[in-house]
Design a protein around this motif. Structure first.
Motif, PDB file in Angstrom:
ATOM      1  N   ALA A 168       0.826  -1.213   0.000  1.00  0.00           N
ATOM      2  CA  ALA A 168       0.000   0.000   0.000  1.00  0.00           C
ATOM      3  C   ALA A 168       0.857   1.258   0.000  1.00  0.00           C
ATOM      4  O   ALA A 168       0.522   2.249  -0.651  1.00  0.00           O
ATOM      5  CB  ALA A 168      -0.945  -0.013   1.204  1.00  0.00           C
ATOM      6  N   SER A 169       1.962   1.227   0.732  1.00  0.00           N
ATOM      7  CA  SER A 169       2.824   2.415   0.790  1.00  0.00           C
ATOM      8  C   SER A 169       3.520   2.684  -0.538  1.00  0.00           C
ATOM      9  O   SER A 169       3.970   3.803  -0.789  1.00  0.00           O
ATOM     10  CB  SER A 169       3.873   2.251   1.894  1.00  0.00           C
ATOM     11  OG  SER A 169       4.739   1.164   1.595  1.00  0.00           O
ATOM     12  N   GLY A 170       3.611   1.669  -1.408  1.00  0.00           N
ATOM     13  CA  GLY A 170       4.299   1.854  -2.681  1.00  0.00           C
ATOM     14  C   GLY A 170       3.363   1.976  -3.875  1.00  0.00           C
ATOM     15  O   GLY A 170       3.821   1.920  -5.023  1.00  0.00           O
ATOM     16  N   LEU A 171       2.058   2.172  -3.626  1.00  0.00           N
ATOM     17  CA  LEU A 171       1.099   2.223  -4.721  1.00  0.00           C
ATOM     18  C   LEU A 171       1.391   3.338  -5.722  1.00  0.00           C
ATOM     19  O   LEU A 171       1.095   3.211  -6.908  1.00  0.00           O
ATOM     20  CB  LEU A 171      -0.322   2.388  -4.174  1.00  0.00           C
ATOM     21  CG  LEU A 171      -1.039   1.107  -3.738  1.00  0.00           C
ATOM     22  CD1 LEU A 171      -2.397   1.434  -3.134  1.00  0.00           C
ATOM     23  CD2 LEU A 171      -1.197   0.156  -4.909  1.00  0.00           C
ATOM     24  N   SER A 172       1.982   4.426  -5.264  1.00  0.00           N
ATOM     25  CA  SER A 172       2.261   5.545  -6.170  1.00  0.00           C
ATOM     26  C   SER A 172       3.307   5.180  -7.218  1.00  0.00           C
ATOM     27  O   SER A 172       3.476   5.904  -8.211  1.00  0.00           O
ATOM     28  CB  SER A 172       2.731   6.764  -5.371  1.00  0.00           C
ATOM     29  OG  SER A 172       3.913   6.450  -4.640  1.00  0.00           O
ATOM     30  N   GLN A 173       4.012   4.052  -7.014  1.00  0.00           N
ATOM     31  CA  GLN A 173       5.090   3.663  -7.929  1.00  0.00           C
ATOM     32  C   GLN A 173       4.597   2.869  -9.139  1.00  0.00           C
ATOM     33  O   GLN A 173       5.386   2.596 -10.057  1.00  0.00           O
ATOM     34  CB  GLN A 173       6.125   2.822  -7.176  1.00  0.00           C
ATOM     35  CG  GLN A 173       6.715   3.499  -5.950  1.00  0.00           C
ATOM     36  CD  GLN A 173       7.571   2.538  -5.144  1.00  0.00           C
ATOM     37  OE1 GLN A 173       8.007   1.491  -5.639  1.00  0.00           O
ATOM     38  NE2 GLN A 173       7.811   2.871  -3.878  1.00  0.00           N
ATOM     39  N   ILE A 174       3.324   2.466  -9.162  1.00  0.00           N
ATOM     40  CA  ILE A 174       2.878   1.556 -10.221  1.00  0.00           C
ATOM     41  C   ILE A 174       2.337   2.280 -11.455  1.00  0.00           C
ATOM     42  O   ILE A 174       1.948   1.642 -12.425  1.00  0.00           O
ATOM     43  CB  ILE A 174       1.813   0.570  -9.702  1.00  0.00           C
ATOM     44  CG1 ILE A 174       0.498   1.303  -9.402  1.00  0.00           C
ATOM     45  CG2 ILE A 174       2.309  -0.170  -8.472  1.00  0.00           C
ATOM     46  CD1 ILE A 174      -0.652   0.359  -9.037  1.00  0.00           C
TER      47      ILE A 174
END
Length: 376
Positions: free
Chosen positions: A211-217
């Motif tokens: 969830a914390s890395g969702l901006s990377q997709i």
């Protein structure tokens, strides 16, 4: 009748079914399934086919649920009446013998009595007092026998009705999948990069990390939004009908505590977005199976996992009530569907949907956002 009006009518009808006798409840449910079949035909030509088909599926689900409950109650009632009649076999035999004697004895003989006219008069008075009671018992017996016959005929025709209803809802689900795949009118906040998504999945071991890395997709920047649902906090409807099996931080049968809630649902139940939201991710993840992550407002995520099928694409902004997935199901014979062995135990809600709410990347109690009728 519009689809929305039909769905409301079926909703109130399904609530009324629970208050009627078993036979009437099952017959009302059959009418609900027929109405759902009509709405499926209307949905084929509706402008918003996704919404129309979603409402049709919900109508079928309500009808099938009412049919199942009505038939189980009918089976239970039939068994109860049969047991009562068997326990009264001796009384019934005596009643039938008395009625048969009265019916076959010639009137002149009935008027004779060994004690003469006075005895005949007394016997007549006694008979006049007994006859209403005998009639009442006979009428009660006739009603019970007729009810048993009605319930038995009802259950014999139930298989065909259920098959038609199950076929109808399956057709509606198939059409829904096609309609969602064909939809091109939804706005998008970003386009998902499948390579970046795969890298993020392989590099994380927990939902927190993912969830914390969702901006990377995303392939580029994610468009900003000013969406705000804080005014309906605590009043949001659950994404599907079900019963809460485990609340937040309760220990389950495996001894595991989770920050979300576990909802027991019926097989193949449709799961919809409870608010307008952006699809941030949909697909398999870790041990959670297929899931959908929705973002109704910046910093707030709704996670629904345990789905068999997921709908939509990451980046799409979907309206409230949009289907996002279907629950799993094992195929069952009609006899298993009608079985009363699990009646009242919740075994008909054999699938589980896990719901987690994350605010500013920290889990919060879902019941602070969703209306779950804690006191019910």
């Amino acid at each position: 009748m519009t689809l929305r009006a039909l769905l409301l009518a079926i909703f109130f009808a399904s609530r009324a079914v629970a208050q009627t006798d078993p036979a009437t409840a099952a017959l009302n449910a059959a009418q609900m399934l027929e109405q759902a079949s009509v709405s499926l035909t209307e949905a084929e030509s509706a402008r918003d086919r996704v919404r129309a088909l979603t409402e049709t599926i919900q109508a079928y689900e309500a009808g099938l649920s009412a049919m199942r409950d009505g038939l189980r109650r009918a089976a239970t009632r039939e068994a109860q009446l049969t047991a009562e009649l068997r326990s009264r076999e001796k009384d019934v035999a005596q009643l039938l013998g008395v009625l048969q004697t009265i019916e076959t004895t010639a009137p002149p003989v009935l008027m004779l009595h060994p004690s003469g006219p006075l005895g005949s008069a007394r016997a007549g008075m006694m008979l006049s007092e007994v006859t209403p009671g005998l009639n009442a018992k006979a009428q009660s017996l006739a009603r019970d026998l007729q009810e048993v016959r009605t319930l038995r005929l009802l259950q014999q025709s139930a298989s065909e009705t259920l098959v038609e209803g199950l076929t109808g809802v399956q057709n509606a689900r198939t059409q829904l999948s096609t309609a969602i795949a064909d939809r091109t009118d939804l706005p998008r906040r970003f386009v998902e990069d499948p390579i970046r998504t795969a890298i993020l999945i392989s590099s994380t071991e927990t939902l927190d990390g993912f969830a914390s890395g969702l901006s990377q997709i995303s392939e580029g920047q994610i468009a900003e939004t000013d969406a705000d649902i804080s005014s309906i906090k605590g009043q949001i409807t659950l994404p599907t009908q079900g019963v809460i099996l485990h609340r937040a931080n309760e220990t389950d049968a495996a001894g595991v505590k989770r920050p979300g809630i576990v909802l027991g649902t019926r097989p193949r139940a449709i799961v919809t977005s409870p608010t307008a939201a952006t699809i941030r991710y949909r697909g398999p993840l870790l041990e959670l199976g297929n899931l959908v992550i929705l973002e109704p407002q910046p910093g707030l995520l709704f996670v629904f996992s345990g789905l068999q099928e997921v709908y939509g694409e990451a980046g799409q902004v979907i309206p409230r009530g949009t289907p996002v997935g279907l629950m799993p199901a094992e195929s069952k014979e009609i006899g298993a569907i009608l079985s009363t062995s699990g009646d009242g135990t919740g075994t008909d809600r054999s699938e589980t949907l896990y719901i987690e709410v994350r605010q500013d990347n920290s889990p919060v109690d879902p019941e602070s956002w969703f209306r779950t009728d804690k006191d019910g």
